[in-house]
Design a protein around this motif. Sequence first.
Motif, PDB file in Angstrom:
ATOM      1  N   ARG A  71       0.787  -1.170  -0.046  1.00 40.01           N
ATOM      2  CA  ARG A  71      -0.077   0.017  -0.195  1.00 40.01           C
ATOM      3  C   ARG A  71       0.746   1.339  -0.151  1.00 40.01           C
ATOM      4  O   ARG A  71       0.217   2.244   0.018  1.00 40.01           O
ATOM      5  CB  ARG A  71      -0.720  -0.010   1.278  1.00 40.01           C
ATOM      6  N   ARG A  72       2.045   1.183   0.027  1.00 43.28           N
ATOM      7  CA  ARG A  72       2.790   2.417   0.059  1.00 43.28           C
ATOM      8  C   ARG A  72       2.983   2.908  -1.394  1.00 43.28           C
ATOM      9  O   ARG A  72       2.999   2.180  -2.419  1.00 43.28           O
ATOM     10  CB  ARG A  72       4.378   1.806   0.434  1.00 43.28           C
ATOM     11  N   ASN A  73       3.534   4.137  -1.513  1.00 40.24           N
ATOM     12  CA  ASN A  73       3.363   5.000  -2.688  1.00 40.24           C
ATOM     13  C   ASN A  73       4.819   4.833  -3.237  1.00 40.24           C
ATOM     14  O   ASN A  73       5.002   5.364  -4.361  1.00 40.24           O
ATOM     15  CB  ASN A  73       3.202   6.466  -2.329  1.00 40.24           C
ATOM     16  N   THR A  74       5.619   3.762  -2.785  1.00 30.93           N
ATOM     17  CA  THR A  74       7.105   3.805  -3.061  1.00 30.93           C
ATOM     18  C   THR A  74       7.431   2.407  -2.663  1.00 30.93           C
ATOM     19  O   THR A  74       6.784   1.594  -2.457  1.00 30.93           O
ATOM     20  CB  THR A  74       7.969   4.796  -2.660  1.00 30.93           C
ATOM     21  N   SER A  75       8.653   2.409  -3.136  1.00 31.66           N
ATOM     22  CA  SER A  75       9.480   0.872  -2.912  1.00 31.66           C
ATOM     23  C   SER A  75      10.859   1.030  -3.011  1.00 31.66           C
ATOM     24  O   SER A  75      11.389   2.092  -3.256  1.00 31.66           O
ATOM     25  CB  SER A  75       9.044   0.061  -4.005  1.00 31.66           C
ATOM     26  N   CYS A  76      11.731  -0.058  -2.551  1.00 32.56           N
ATOM     27  CA  CYS A  76      12.996   0.148  -2.635  1.00 32.56           C
ATOM     28  C   CYS A  76      13.481   0.329  -4.087  1.00 32.56           C
ATOM     29  O   CYS A  76      14.327   1.261  -4.382  1.00 32.56           O
ATOM     30  CB  CYS A  76      13.628  -1.067  -1.926  1.00 32.56           C
ATOM     31  N   PRO A  77      12.992  -0.259  -5.100  1.00 28.96           N
ATOM     32  CA  PRO A  77      13.380  -0.099  -6.434  1.00 28.96           C
ATOM     33  C   PRO A  77      12.765   1.409  -6.631  1.00 28.96           C
ATOM     34  O   PRO A  77      13.823   2.000  -7.556  1.00 28.96           O
ATOM     35  CB  PRO A  77      12.393  -1.132  -7.366  1.00 28.96           C
ATOM     36  N   ASP A  78      11.862   2.000  -6.382  1.00 27.71           N
ATOM     37  CA  ASP A  78      11.466   3.126  -6.855  1.00 27.71           C
ATOM     38  C   ASP A  78      12.226   4.338  -6.137  1.00 27.71           C
ATOM     39  O   ASP A  78      12.725   5.105  -6.718  1.00 27.71           O
ATOM     40  CB  ASP A  78      10.008   3.609  -6.585  1.00 27.71           C
TER      41      ASP A  78
END
Length: 87
Positions: free
Chosen positions: A63-70
Amino acid sequence: MQYEFRPSGVCSSKIVLDVEGDIVRKVQFVGGCSGNSQGIGALVQGMKVDDVIGRLRGIRCGRRNTSCPDQLAQALLLYQSKNETKE
């Protein structure tokens, strides 16, 4: 050139990049999911910065708007903007 980035909104606390020209030489995530972070680092090694950004930008984690790849893509965008002003 080595560059450190403090990600936001993810489990990792730091991303260490080694970029030579427009090629990603090495990526190391500090904290977060070790296997996934190592996998991302291995996959992008040797890729052009723009290609990494294009593939990873906008990937979300749950549900996060980001990630480690982002966040890696965001780090590379910031790296590019800082190095464009030096040229």
